[in-house]
Design a protein around this motif. Structure first.
Motif, mmCIF file in Angstrom:
data_model
loop_
_atom_site.group_PDB
_atom_site.id
_atom_site.type_symbol
_atom_site.label_atom_id
_atom_site.label_comp_id
_atom_site.label_asym_id
_atom_site.label_seq_id
_atom_site.Cartn_x
_atom_site.Cartn_y
_atom_site.Cartn_z
ATOM 1 N N ALA A 83 0.851 -1.196 0.000
ATOM 2 C CA ALA A 83 0.000 0.000 0.000
ATOM 3 C C ALA A 83 0.880 1.237 0.000
ATOM 4 N N ASP A 84 0.556 2.188 -0.858
ATOM 5 C CA ASP A 84 1.260 3.475 -0.884
ATOM 6 C C ASP A 84 0.211 4.575 -0.999
ATOM 7 N N LYS A 85 0.665 5.818 -0.894
ATOM 8 C CA LYS A 85 -0.296 6.927 -0.820
ATOM 9 C C LYS A 85 0.198 8.143 -1.598
ATOM 10 N N LEU A 86 -0.754 8.883 -2.136
ATOM 11 C CA LEU A 86 -0.443 10.105 -2.871
ATOM 12 C C LEU A 86 -0.500 11.298 -1.923
ATOM 13 N N PRO A 87 0.609 12.052 -1.780
ATOM 14 C CA PRO A 87 0.675 13.156 -0.820
ATOM 15 C C PRO A 87 -0.041 14.414 -1.334
ATOM 16 N N ILE A 88 -1.331 14.486 -1.115
ATOM 17 C CA ILE A 88 -2.134 15.582 -1.661
ATOM 18 C C ILE A 88 -1.602 16.946 -1.226
ATOM 19 N N PHE A 112 3.101 -2.283 -9.889
ATOM 20 C CA PHE A 112 1.747 -1.888 -9.505
ATOM 21 C C PHE A 112 1.672 -1.817 -7.982
ATOM 22 N N PHE A 113 0.654 -1.098 -7.496
ATOM 23 C CA PHE A 113 0.360 -1.045 -6.070
ATOM 24 C C PHE A 113 -0.903 -1.853 -5.797
ATOM 25 N N ASP A 114 -0.838 -2.724 -4.803
ATOM 26 C CA ASP A 114 -2.017 -3.513 -4.439
ATOM 27 C C ASP A 114 -3.100 -2.619 -3.831
ATOM 28 N N PHE A 115 -2.655 -1.636 -3.046
ATOM 29 C CA PHE A 115 -3.559 -0.660 -2.431
ATOM 30 C C PHE A 115 -2.932 0.719 -2.617
ATOM 31 N N TYR A 116 -3.746 1.668 -3.037
ATOM 32 C CA TYR A 116 -3.245 3.030 -3.206
ATOM 33 C C TYR A 116 -4.293 3.988 -2.666
ATOM 34 N N LEU A 117 -3.818 4.968 -1.887
ATOM 35 C CA LEU A 117 -4.740 5.861 -1.186
ATOM 36 C C LEU A 117 -4.358 7.322 -1.387
ATOM 37 N N LEU A 118 -5.360 8.177 -1.400
ATOM 38 C CA LEU A 118 -5.136 9.609 -1.234
ATOM 39 C C LEU A 118 -4.764 9.807 0.224
ATOM 40 N N HIS A 119 -3.690 10.531 0.489
ATOM 41 C CA HIS A 119 -3.110 10.529 1.822
ATOM 42 C C HIS A 119 -3.551 11.707 2.691
ATOM 43 N N SER A 120 -3.952 11.371 3.921
ATOM 44 C CA SER A 120 -4.184 12.345 4.990
ATOM 45 C C SER A 120 -5.123 13.476 4.564
ATOM 46 N N SER A 153 -7.038 7.874 2.948
ATOM 47 C CA SER A 153 -6.874 7.977 4.395
ATOM 48 C C SER A 153 -7.289 9.385 4.791
ATOM 49 N N ILE A 154 -7.898 9.506 5.957
ATOM 50 C CA ILE A 154 -8.473 10.802 6.320
ATOM 51 C C ILE A 154 -8.378 11.060 7.810
ATOM 52 N N ILE A 175 -8.924 5.050 8.433
ATOM 53 C CA ILE A 175 -9.234 6.050 9.453
ATOM 54 C C ILE A 175 -8.448 5.775 10.723
ATOM 55 N N GLN A 176 -8.276 6.809 11.542
ATOM 56 C CA GLN A 176 -7.654 6.654 12.848
ATOM 57 C C GLN A 176 -8.683 6.049 13.794
ATOM 58 N N LEU A 177 -8.357 4.881 14.335
ATOM 59 C CA LEU A 177 -9.336 4.147 15.126
ATOM 60 C C LEU A 177 -8.645 3.436 16.284
ATOM 61 N N ASN A 178 -9.085 3.749 17.488
ATOM 62 C CA ASN A 178 -8.592 3.092 18.701
ATOM 63 C C ASN A 178 -9.613 3.357 19.802
ATOM 64 N N TYR A 179 -9.428 2.765 20.958
ATOM 65 C CA TYR A 179 -10.474 2.878 21.977
ATOM 66 C C TYR A 179 -10.571 4.257 22.617
ATOM 67 N N VAL A 180 -9.575 5.106 22.418
ATOM 68 C CA VAL A 180 -9.675 6.495 22.880
ATOM 69 C C VAL A 180 -10.405 7.338 21.842
ATOM 70 N N ASP A 181 -9.981 7.250 20.580
ATOM 71 C CA ASP A 181 -10.604 8.053 19.527
ATOM 72 C C ASP A 181 -11.985 7.548 19.128
ATOM 73 N N TRP A 182 -12.358 6.368 19.581
ATOM 74 C CA TRP A 182 -13.722 5.860 19.374
ATOM 75 C C TRP A 182 -14.741 6.896 19.843
ATOM 76 N N GLU A 183 -14.402 7.568 20.947
ATOM 77 C CA GLU A 183 -15.252 8.638 21.469
ATOM 78 C C GLU A 183 -14.645 10.016 21.229
ATOM 79 N N LEU A 184 -13.331 10.168 21.485
ATOM 80 C CA LEU A 184 -12.691 11.484 21.410
ATOM 81 C C LEU A 184 -12.852 12.138 20.044
ATOM 82 N N GLN A 185 -12.629 11.385 18.968
ATOM 83 C CA GLN A 185 -12.777 11.913 17.608
ATOM 84 C C GLN A 185 -14.010 11.350 16.903
ATOM 85 N N ASN A 186 -14.857 10.685 17.691
ATOM 86 C CA ASN A 186 -16.081 10.072 17.156
ATOM 87 C C ASN A 186 -15.766 9.133 15.993
#
Length: 381
Positions: A83-88, A112-120, A153-154, A175-186
């Protein structure tokens, strides 16, 4: 190793993914990757079934993709998904996007890239994506076969995630996901929306840049009371692994011990019970009440034009909050040297770059003010 299949995903990513953002180093220079140890960790990961490896254009001072080309791609191409990402944020024209994409393929030494994302992504970056026609460019690359799975990615609010997701066809969203941001960042709302859309989630920051592995003392104690045989990091990994809509969990592993701990967690009985979920909710509340500055050490704010070492300034302060050791705080603050927070001019150039939306210029006043207080005449440590 567990592999989760989703209808629209080409390939079967491992549930545990290897983030190539925090590779082992020989020195404090993020470009100075320890290739020997990094190669050993990649080999170990592949042997244990990890096949998803995630890099990006600017990781390790633009050297992570070079590491991929010189190390990862020496293994059989069908043994890993890249996976790689394009630095917008670094792009102003469509031609620049084309040049960077071609350069990324060259640096990674892949066709080729198996996964490619628009970054951040964030609101302003999304406007640029739409204005320049970047989605259409990448969709064309996907049609040509040089991208197998396309996503983004966002770091933004759930409403922005939802709006942009519905604008185009996506194979996955990170996405950013963990048990703190589950609520902190919804993050809960973003995750549930993507699940409803049948779009698998790639998890970043499951351990919040290591902060959920190095918890305040009262948080650690609660987890130890529940199970003294496992690490704090394993609780964080288990939380996100228990979510059925998760495709893969990216962990930026910096040493073999972290790799082994994560592998043992994923290979074991990782499902979180309701009682354990309630426990993590208690830990989250304690964590948020600690006063820690919520930096994940992603380094996106760096370099500071005035030389402030922003992530380490926050780390020094957070370590003090955990230890209440004023003497140690002073030593670490002095060691920041020219990177001390008092060099901040409040230009705020760093703040739009921060995925955590930290008001950096304000937060830098905390370590600076405490140092001035603790070193004032008549103050006893």
């Amino acid at each position: 190793m567990e592999y989760r299949d989703f209808p629209n995903i080409k390939g079967s990513p491992s549930l545990l993914g290897f983030g190539l953002m925090r590779l082992p180093l020989n020195s404090d220079d993020p470009k100075d990757i320890n290739y020997e140890l990094g190669r050993e960790m990649i080999s170990r990961a592949l042997d244990r079934g990890i096949n998803y490896f995630d890099t990006a254009y600017m990781y390790h001072g633009y050297m992570s993709e070079i590491f991929v080309g010189e190390v990862l791609t020496k293994f059989p191409r069908d043994s890993f998904l890249l996976a790689d990402k394009l630095p917008i944020n670094s792009i102003d024209t469509l031609d620049q996007a084309k040049e960077i994409f071609a350069h990324q393929l060259e640096k990674c030494q892949v066709e080729f890239f198996d996964f490619y994302l628009l970054h951040s992504l964030h609101r302003e970056a999304i406007d640029k994506v739409n204005r320049l026609g970047i989605y259409e460019l990448l969709a064309d690359y996907k049609a040509q076969g040089v991208i197998k799975n396309l996503g983004f990615s966002i770091h933004d609010t759930p409403d922005v995630v939802e709006n942009f997701t519905l604008q185009h066809d996506w194979d996955m969203v990170q996405i950013q996901l963990n048990y703190v941001d589950w609520e902190l960042q919804n993050a809960k709302r973003s995750y549930q929306f993507l699940a409803e859309q049948n779009i698998p989630v790639v998890v970043m920051e499951p351990v919040r840049g290591g902060s959920l592995a190095n918890l305040p003392a009262d948080c650690k104690e609660k987890l130890k009371e529940a199970d003294s045989t496992v690490s704090a990091a394993s609780w964080a990994i288990r939380f996100v692994a228990s979510l059925s809509g998760v495709l893969t969990i990216l962990s930026g592993m910096s040493n073999p011990e972290q790799l082994e701990d994560n592998l043992c967690t994923i290979e074991g009985a990782y499902q979180i019970s309701q009682a354990e979920s309630d426990l993590l909710d208690e830990v989250r509340k304690l964590y948020l009440s600690s006063g820690r500055i919520p930096c994940t050490d992603c380094q996106y704010c760096m370099p500071c034009p005035y030389g402030v070492n922003i992530p380490e300034s926050f780390s020094v302060y957070n370590r003090y909050l955990d230890s209440d050791d004023g003497g140690k705080f002073c030593k670490e603050y002095v060691m920041l040297d020219k990177g001390q927070p008092d060099a901040c001019t409040e230009c705020r150039e760093c703040e739009p770059k921060c995925p955590q939306k930290i008001k950096i210029s304000e937060e830098l006043k905390k370590p600076r003010s405490y140092y001035e207080h603790i070193t004032a005449p008549g103050c006893n440590l």
